[in-house]
Design a protein around this motif. Structure first.
Motif, PDB file in Angstrom:
ATOM      1  N   VAL A 252       0.779  -1.285   0.041  1.00  0.00           N
ATOM      2  CA  VAL A 252       0.093   0.071  -0.040  1.00  0.00           C
ATOM      3  C   VAL A 252       0.958   1.252   0.025  1.00  0.00           C
ATOM      4  N   THR A 253       0.657   2.093  -1.049  1.00  0.00           N
ATOM      5  CA  THR A 253       1.241   3.426  -1.223  1.00  0.00           C
ATOM      6  C   THR A 253       0.434   4.455  -0.808  1.00  0.00           C
ATOM      7  N   PRO A 254       0.861   5.562  -0.915  1.00  0.00           N
ATOM      8  CA  PRO A 254      -0.080   6.895  -0.482  1.00  0.00           C
ATOM      9  C   PRO A 254      -1.076   7.002  -1.639  1.00  0.00           C
ATOM     10  N   GLY A 255      -0.830   6.680  -2.791  1.00  0.00           N
ATOM     11  CA  GLY A 255      -1.864   6.948  -3.928  1.00  0.00           C
ATOM     12  C   GLY A 255      -2.997   5.768  -3.712  1.00  0.00           C
ATOM     13  N   MET A 256      -2.878   4.736  -3.080  1.00  0.00           N
ATOM     14  CA  MET A 256      -3.715   3.893  -2.933  1.00  0.00           C
ATOM     15  C   MET A 256      -4.928   4.172  -1.716  1.00  0.00           C
ATOM     16  N   VAL A 257      -4.473   4.993  -0.683  1.00  0.00           N
ATOM     17  CA  VAL A 257      -5.236   5.332   0.437  1.00  0.00           C
ATOM     18  C   VAL A 257      -6.409   5.832  -0.108  1.00  0.00           C
ATOM     19  N   ASP A 258      -7.441   5.501   0.230  1.00  0.00           N
ATOM     20  CA  ASP A 258      -9.008   5.890  -0.298  1.00  0.00           C
ATOM     21  C   ASP A 258      -9.833   6.581   0.883  1.00  0.00           C
ATOM     22  N   GLY A 259      -9.271   6.556   2.100  1.00  0.00           N
ATOM     23  CA  GLY A 259      -9.702   7.086   3.279  1.00  0.00           C
ATOM     24  C   GLY A 259     -11.164   6.394   3.533  1.00  0.00           C
ATOM     25  N   ILE A 260     -11.468   5.350   2.999  1.00  0.00           N
ATOM     26  CA  ILE A 260     -12.523   4.619   3.423  1.00  0.00           C
ATOM     27  C   ILE A 260     -12.110   2.872   3.846  1.00  0.00           C
ATOM     28  N   VAL A 261     -11.596   2.294   2.858  1.00  0.00           N
ATOM     29  CA  VAL A 261     -10.922   0.929   3.208  1.00  0.00           C
ATOM     30  C   VAL A 261      -9.640   0.872   3.750  1.00  0.00           C
ATOM     31  N   LEU A 262      -8.886   1.641   3.092  1.00  0.00           N
ATOM     32  CA  LEU A 262      -7.471   2.149   3.056  1.00  0.00           C
ATOM     33  C   LEU A 262      -7.266   3.345   3.497  1.00  0.00           C
ATOM     34  N   THR A 263      -6.711   3.442   4.971  1.00  0.00           N
ATOM     35  CA  THR A 263      -6.554   4.798   5.491  1.00  0.00           C
ATOM     36  C   THR A 263      -5.202   5.296   5.828  1.00  0.00           C
ATOM     37  N   SER A 264      -4.296   4.107   5.690  1.00  0.00           N
ATOM     38  CA  SER A 264      -2.871   4.725   5.997  1.00  0.00           C
ATOM     39  C   SER A 264      -1.876   3.598   5.195  1.00  0.00           C
ATOM     40  N   THR A 265      -0.565   4.183   5.119  1.00  0.00           N
ATOM     41  CA  THR A 265       0.405   3.127   4.681  1.00  0.00           C
ATOM     42  C   THR A 265       1.298   2.475   5.512  1.00  0.00           C
ATOM     43  N   GLY A 266       0.587   2.944   6.988  1.00  0.00           N
ATOM     44  CA  GLY A 266       1.311   2.233   8.066  1.00  0.00           C
ATOM     45  C   GLY A 266       0.998   0.991   8.551  1.00  0.00           C
ATOM     46  N   HIS A 267       1.070   0.759   9.644  1.00  0.00           N
ATOM     47  CA  HIS A 267       0.781  -0.642  10.320  1.00  0.00           C
ATOM     48  C   HIS A 267      -0.716  -0.835  10.352  1.00  0.00           C
ATOM     49  N   ALA A 268      -1.603   0.323  10.705  1.00  0.00           N
ATOM     50  CA  ALA A 268      -2.901   0.211  10.927  1.00  0.00           C
ATOM     51  C   ALA A 268      -4.099  -0.162   9.617  1.00  0.00           C
ATOM     52  N   LEU A 269      -3.367   0.417   8.625  1.00  0.00           N
ATOM     53  CA  LEU A 269      -3.730   0.130   7.321  1.00  0.00           C
ATOM     54  C   LEU A 269      -5.258   0.556   6.773  1.00  0.00           C
ATOM     55  N   GLY A 270      -6.031   0.397   7.716  1.00  0.00           N
ATOM     56  CA  GLY A 270      -7.451   0.919   7.630  1.00  0.00           C
ATOM     57  C   GLY A 270      -8.738   0.067   8.355  1.00  0.00           C
ATOM     58  N   ASP A 271      -9.845  -0.278   7.787  1.00  0.00           N
ATOM     59  CA  ASP A 271     -10.941  -0.976   8.189  1.00  0.00           C
ATOM     60  C   ASP A 271     -10.622  -2.480   7.759  1.00  0.00           C
ATOM     61  N   ARG A 272      -9.933  -3.097   8.711  1.00  0.00           N
ATOM     62  CA  ARG A 272      -9.242  -4.420   8.435  1.00  0.00           C
ATOM     63  C   ARG A 272     -10.261  -5.434   7.915  1.00  0.00           C
ATOM     64  N   PRO A 273     -11.364  -5.879   8.511  1.00  0.00           N
ATOM     65  CA  PRO A 273     -12.361  -6.694   7.793  1.00  0.00           C
ATOM     66  C   PRO A 273     -12.677  -6.482   6.301  1.00  0.00           C
ATOM     67  N   TYR A 274     -12.782  -5.092   5.952  1.00  0.00           N
ATOM     68  CA  TYR A 274     -13.195  -4.899   4.580  1.00  0.00           C
ATOM     69  C   TYR A 274     -12.090  -4.854   3.670  1.00  0.00           C
ATOM     70  N   ILE A 275     -10.906  -4.719   4.501  1.00  0.00           N
ATOM     71  CA  ILE A 275      -9.584  -5.035   3.511  1.00  0.00           C
ATOM     72  C   ILE A 275      -9.801  -6.507   3.136  1.00  0.00           C
ATOM     73  N   ILE A 276      -9.932  -7.528   4.114  1.00  0.00           N
ATOM     74  CA  ILE A 276      -9.884  -8.796   3.792  1.00  0.00           C
ATOM     75  C   ILE A 276     -10.986  -8.938   2.891  1.00  0.00           C
ATOM     76  N   ALA A 277     -12.254  -8.439   2.804  1.00  0.00           N
ATOM     77  CA  ALA A 277     -13.308  -8.775   1.859  1.00  0.00           C
ATOM     78  C   ALA A 277     -12.910  -8.225   0.560  1.00  0.00           C
ATOM     79  N   LYS A 278     -12.163  -7.069   0.375  1.00  0.00           N
ATOM     80  CA  LYS A 278     -11.671  -6.278  -0.813  1.00  0.00           C
ATOM     81  C   LYS A 278     -10.735  -7.087  -1.731  1.00  0.00           C
ATOM     82  N   TYR A 279      -9.831  -7.337  -0.976  1.00  0.00           N
ATOM     83  CA  TYR A 279      -8.598  -8.220  -1.548  1.00  0.00           C
ATOM     84  C   TYR A 279      -8.705  -9.769  -1.552  1.00  0.00           C
ATOM     85  N   GLY A 280      -9.570 -10.159  -0.636  1.00  0.00           N
ATOM     86  CA  GLY A 280      -9.803 -11.808  -0.733  1.00  0.00           C
ATOM     87  C   GLY A 280     -10.781 -12.118  -1.482  1.00  0.00           C
TER      88      GLY A 280
END
Length: 331
Positions: A252-280
């Motif tokens: 995850v790079t800054p350009g991928m952060v959408d403020g909804i599912v991905l909110t950070s390029t750091g360890h938190a990443l974002g809304d984790r269950p929805y990240i699982i759903a999106k990329y899985g």
């Protein structure tokens, strides 16, 4: 297995506990709890399974709200295990880092499948998945390693990149698993212990590939993660490719952060269950574009999985049902 809580009319218990493997060189009796979420529509012939694993230092309650999101969207029975050393804090004994923790999670899956078999409840035993974040990402990688025939896909969000020296000996700012380099110390980290916890080990990946060449690993990792090194995870990603696998890497790079599912390029990443759903979803959805299934899991195979390490061999034995791990020196 003991049923702790079951809702009226639900085919599966909501909370169970079971006798788990003792720590190495110990006769300590352990019971492990698992939370089970059953899709509200019930269980049908295509209902599968997903292990959901929490972070290092966390407890199972942290992922209870993930379970309905994943279960309802993908028709999966989700299992959230309060595995070995849940709630670990600095100063506790050396952190297990995925060994007994993975065995606990795999036993939870075994207990749920066995219960369904006893009740003659039909489901899809070929749809087996795992996901987690941070320490849970590490555990998801380890269940995949210890049960190489079992999982179609695992999703690792910002997980630790194995037990690196920096983490083992507290040489990074964030994480310290409490090990020592001194062979005379009780908390000595032997090469064998470090190698079994390395899910980027090329020799071990070759064994996994022979078992399940279609196995799918999805890695979602922020490039600015200051807990779990993105560079170290990229090396593991590369080793998986070298071994023949086709991992899906979302770095995850800054350009991928959408403020909804991905909110950070750091360890938190974002809304984790929805990240699982999106990329899985392309791998785990019932009609996913690249749905990943398995032919026969390690429980049904009665597998004995062997990983050579310095000075011996680790074996994960499924012949008696629930998996048990052991180390044999000089094997």
């Amino acid at each position: 297995m003991k049923i702790i809580r079951q809702q009226e009319g639900c085919l599966l218990p909501e909370v169970i506990c079971f006798d788990a493997q003792s720590p190495f060189n110990s006769n300590e009796k352990r019971e492990v709890e698992a939370y089970i979420y059953t899709p509200s529509a019930g269980i049908n012939e295509n209902t599968g399974f997903m292990l959901i694993s929490h972070n290092w230092g966390g407890t199972w309650e942290m992922c209870w709200n993930w379970c309905p999101i994943i279960s309802e969207k993908f028709n999966l029975i989700t299992i959230d295990t309060n595995y070995f050393q849940s709630g670990w804090q600095a100063g506790d004994p050396t952190y297990d880092f995925g060994v007994l923790q993975a065995i606990d999670c795999l036993q939870a899956l075994y207990e749920v499948k066995s219960y369904l078999d006893e009740k003659n409840i039909v489901c899809n035993r070929c749809r087996n998945y795992a996901a987690g974040a941070s320490g849970g990402g590490n555990v998801s990688q380890m269940v995949n390693k210890f049960a190489p025939h079992t999982f179609g896909c695992i999703i690792d969000l910002c997980g630790m990149p194995g037990l690196t020296d920096k983490i083992a000996f507290g040489e990074c700012l964030r994480l310290n698993a409490g090990y020592s380099r001194n062979p005379a110390d009780e908390n000595y980290l032997s090469p064998a212990k470090q190698e079994i916890r390395d899910f980027g080990n090329l020799q071990h990946l070759a064994i996994q590939y022979r078992c399940n060449p279609d196995n799918q690993v999805v890695i979602v990792h922020g490039v600015d993660d200051d807990y779990c090194s993105c560079a170290d995870k990229a090396v593991i990603f590369s080793n998986m490719i070298r071994s023949g696998f086709k991992p899906d890497g979302i770095f995850v790079t800054p350009g991928m952060v959408d403020g909804i599912v991905l909110t950070s390029t750091g360890h938190a990443l974002g809304d984790r269950p929805y990240i699982i759903a999106k990329y899985g979803q392309r791998y785990i959805a019932e009609k996913g574009e690249f749905i990943k299934l398995v032919e026969k899991d390690d429980f049904d195979r009665k597998s004995v999985i062997k990983y050579p390490v310095s000075g011996g061999q680790y074996s994960i034995d499924y012949r008696n049902g629930a998996p048990r791990i052991s180390f044999t020196a000089g094997a």
